[in-house]
Design a protein around this motif. Sequence first.
Motif, PDB file in Angstrom:
ATOM      1  N   GLY A  72       0.864  -1.107  -0.052  1.00  0.00           N
ATOM      2  CA  GLY A  72      -0.003   0.203   0.012  1.00  0.00           C
ATOM      3  C   GLY A  72       0.948   1.333  -0.055  1.00  0.00           C
ATOM      4  O   GLY A  72       0.356   2.473  -0.008  1.00  0.00           O
ATOM      5  N   SER A  73       2.151   1.134  -0.113  1.00  0.00           N
ATOM      6  CA  SER A  73       3.045   2.181  -0.184  1.00  0.00           C
ATOM      7  C   SER A  73       2.766   3.467  -1.054  1.00  0.00           C
ATOM      8  O   SER A  73       2.927   4.597  -0.802  1.00  0.00           O
TER       9      SER A  73
ATOM     10  N   GLY B  72      16.989   5.101  -0.560  1.00  0.00           N
ATOM     11  CA  GLY B  72      17.372   4.053  -1.663  1.00  0.00           C
ATOM     12  C   GLY B  72      16.017   2.883  -2.186  1.00  0.00           C
ATOM     13  O   GLY B  72      16.784   2.015  -2.741  1.00  0.00           O
ATOM     14  N   LYS B  73      14.919   3.305  -1.775  1.00  0.00           N
ATOM     15  CA  LYS B  73      14.075   2.321  -2.049  1.00  0.00           C
ATOM     16  C   LYS B  73      13.592   1.991  -3.516  1.00  0.00           C
ATOM     17  O   LYS B  73      13.912   1.140  -3.850  1.00  0.00           O
ATOM     18  N   ARG B  79      16.139  -2.632   2.247  1.00  0.00           N
ATOM     19  CA  ARG B  79      15.875  -3.810   2.691  1.00  0.00           C
ATOM     20  C   ARG B  79      16.650  -4.334   3.814  1.00  0.00           C
ATOM     21  O   ARG B  79      17.719  -3.562   3.951  1.00  0.00           O
ATOM     22  N   LYS B  80      16.196  -5.479   4.554  1.00  0.00           N
ATOM     23  CA  LYS B  80      17.030  -5.655   5.820  1.00  0.00           C
ATOM     24  C   LYS B  80      18.419  -6.179   5.410  1.00  0.00           C
ATOM     25  O   LYS B  80      19.254  -6.186   6.133  1.00  0.00           O
ATOM     26  N   THR B  81      18.236  -7.009   4.153  1.00  0.00           N
ATOM     27  CA  THR B  81      19.659  -7.561   3.600  1.00  0.00           C
ATOM     28  C   THR B  81      20.483  -6.734   2.720  1.00  0.00           C
ATOM     29  O   THR B  81      21.212  -6.843   2.273  1.00  0.00           O
ATOM     30  N   GLN B  82      19.844  -5.291   2.204  1.00  0.00           N
ATOM     31  CA  GLN B  82      20.566  -4.423   1.385  1.00  0.00           C
ATOM     32  C   GLN B  82      20.282  -3.016   1.860  1.00  0.00           C
ATOM     33  O   GLN B  82      19.308  -2.649   2.016  1.00  0.00           O
ATOM     34  N   ASP B  83      21.644  -2.454   1.814  1.00  0.00           N
ATOM     35  CA  ASP B  83      21.474  -1.085   2.187  1.00  0.00           C
ATOM     36  C   ASP B  83      22.191  -0.076   1.489  1.00  0.00           C
ATOM     37  O   ASP B  83      23.341  -0.349   0.734  1.00  0.00           O
ATOM     38  N   LEU B  84      21.736   1.167   1.553  1.00  0.00           N
ATOM     39  CA  LEU B  84      22.382   2.330   1.108  1.00  0.00           C
ATOM     40  C   LEU B  84      22.909   3.186   2.099  1.00  0.00           C
ATOM     41  O   LEU B  84      22.212   3.569   3.229  1.00  0.00           O
ATOM     42  N   SER B  85      24.157   3.622   2.095  1.00  0.00           N
ATOM     43  CA  SER B  85      24.993   4.523   3.214  1.00  0.00           C
ATOM     44  C   SER B  85      25.171   5.826   2.347  1.00  0.00           C
ATOM     45  O   SER B  85      26.032   5.819   1.608  1.00  0.00           O
ATOM     46  N   ILE B  86      24.611   6.881   2.632  1.00  0.00           N
ATOM     47  CA  ILE B  86      25.234   8.189   2.453  1.00  0.00           C
ATOM     48  C   ILE B  86      26.198   8.776   3.309  1.00  0.00           C
ATOM     49  O   ILE B  86      26.115   8.872   4.475  1.00  0.00           O
ATOM     50  N   THR B 272      15.438   5.378 -10.839  1.00  0.00           N
ATOM     51  CA  THR B 272      15.684   6.752 -10.392  1.00  0.00           C
ATOM     52  C   THR B 272      14.565   6.929  -9.479  1.00  0.00           C
ATOM     53  O   THR B 272      13.492   6.241  -9.193  1.00  0.00           O
ATOM     54  N   LYS B 273      14.494   8.063  -8.819  1.00  0.00           N
ATOM     55  CA  LYS B 273      13.442   8.477  -7.916  1.00  0.00           C
ATOM     56  C   LYS B 273      12.128   8.448  -8.836  1.00  0.00           C
ATOM     57  O   LYS B 273      11.977   9.182  -9.647  1.00  0.00           O
TER      58      LYS B 273
END
Lengths: 374, 370
Positions: A72-73, B72-73, B79-86, B272-273
């Motif tokens: 639902g996001s 970073g969505k 996600r819990k297994t993947q992440d983005l750090s700025i 992209t966004k």
Amino acid sequence: MNTECVAMLLAGGQGSRLGDLTINNAKPAVLFGGKYRIIDFPLSNCMNSDIDVVGVLTQYRPYILNNYIGDGSAWALDQIQGGAHILPPYMGQKGGKWYSGTADAIYQNIDFIENFNPEFVLVLSGDHIYKMDYSKMLCFHKAKQADLSIAVMDVPWEDAHRFGIVNTDEEERIQAFQEKPAIPKSNKASMGIYVFSWEILKKALQEDAGNRESEHDFGNDVIPMLYKSNKRIYAYPYSGYWRDVGTIQSYFDANMDLLDPYCEFDLTDRNFRIFSNNISRHPQFIGPEAKISNSLICDGCIICGQVEHSILSHDIRIHRHTILKNVIVHTGAIIEDGAILENCILGGRAKIKSDVRFIADELESVPQIHVINS
Amino acid sequence: MKNAIGLILNIGCEDPSLKEFLQHRSLSTLPFGGRYRLIDFTLSNMVNSGLSRIGVIGSNKYNSLVDHLGTGKEWSLSRKTQDLSILAGANSGRLGHKMKVNLKDLQNNRDFLETASGEHVIISPPNHITSFDYRNAYEIHSQNNSDVTLIYKKDDSTYHLHDDDIYLDLYNKRVSSIYYKKEQQTNYFFTEMLIIKKSILLQFLDLCECTGDWDLMDMVAINLDTLRVFSAEHTGYLKRIKTLENYMKASMDLLEYDIMQELFLEKASIHTKIKDNHPSIYLDSSSVSHSIVGSGCNIDGTIFHSIIFRDIIMGSDSQIKNSIIMQKCKIGNHVTLDYVVMDKDTKISDYTTLIGKPHDPIIIKKGTVI
């Protein structure tokens, strides 16, 4: 948990009158206006009305619909408490059964609603194109101290026989119902949008569930029953664009309304935006020989032909020397060199081979060319 | 790729031709191609290659970067297994701009490198327009047990080279020398993308802590004899955006079907966004050809050989040719634009004519009203 109003969106219908468009897909998930699906309209209305608990009742071919709604996001319904909940029929200790009518679908989910302990329940259907701020209807419902409010709108008199018609007094209280009357007494048509006071609805659903003669339908059974028991039923007057897209013709016409610059339904209005679960695609590539006018076109399309007064969803390939006029094209269709199409709806991933000519004068005579199952 | 970390550098841009565009943003968030920002290409390539931990080093103009990347969505990195750090970059002053990989930037983010699980680091600048799969290069890196793998491209004379480019000599895939000036016999240039063992990188960082500013490439060049440095070829389309000329060329390249196809259709997509825009509306008198068009536009008038970003409103009887119109621009009626680059949020009033030159387009700064 206390929520003032829970919305229940009836999205289980097959939409059999939409023919091939609903072979694999529930009606609320049918594409509309290029990138949207029909269910985007009620869900975006909820979002624009600050309603943040929505139960989506699914039954017929739910895969695309479930996948589309996700968490639902897309409609800001991914909050920690509340949010979008997909509610299919389920098994209990005494077995399970399919939803046998609109009222039965809500009846089977009384527990879900009770979780949120709401005062009001908004019942919506997933097959109309409109923008409506439900919070205003809720205010009306409270101001009238109603048990049930039904959104109504004035329809042309000549069309009134196709709708559920209500008669009201000066206070907007409903005095009579006529379901698809031969001789309508008014032109106020029910839009299939209801606000119930939850206690009243719960009792009514329980009573209706025990009635073996009932078809468990809101319009035919539950609302007449409430009316007979003298409950306070009011008509909430709505004016604005509202279309039922239940048939191929009405679906086609409502789509084409979007191309009319004078149509009151405005997709570009930033203050009341229609949100959708967007897919990320490259921008449109318009080839050197392309010619486009009066059309709606989505990302991911590659257009090298002539497109006039048409609506194109995502990822459509239109090769050179083609002419499309008054055409609705669903995602992923390919139209090869030299094809000419007029007045038709192309289903998802349809492929039109080179030099095919398809010109239907009237939509009804040949409603669609081809729907290839995805 | 589970054993690798992605790291996208912040690089400065000294070139005055892009100055107008970089007042409010870093080079990494320069809008490109109708809906993207430059960094989308590198970030998407990393995600599409299977990297699940990616750090992006920001510049002092953080706002545009943070606003664009968010959590970073859109790149599946939330996600819990993947992440983005700025990450925060070092303030390296003017000297730092000339470096390929400023070790001070990495030193600042030592924690990120040490704690992220993975034994190798894939490093790339944010200004590459390419659709590149790092997996092949990573395979070469692993198979040869190399300390560093430099990704190179063959110079085919059509290539736009820069003064600060680095060239390589190769012997059986192994890098035998690194040049800072082009010499006759070298025709491999370094793309500024590389893979390095984390342990080696951390050793370099230790050294750099004692001895001051270092460019990673200098470290590699000096230690070429003792390190196992291999090479992997980049064979596809690659444009590096460092000047306005590069930017115009790469933008207009998108109008070539083959290049567009390679970038957007052949491999996994560039993310992209996402915006909740309506489909683009082409009005009755519009005539659009040979162009890229984003969503949410409202087009009346004629467009030819141009890049039209998202949310553009264009009035009737207007003409746009050979131009780049960035997001949220409003163009009035009876306007003529030829060789114009409009930064985002600019407005052109009715009856305006602006005609630039092919190598000297008119630039309209962000937020300007003409």
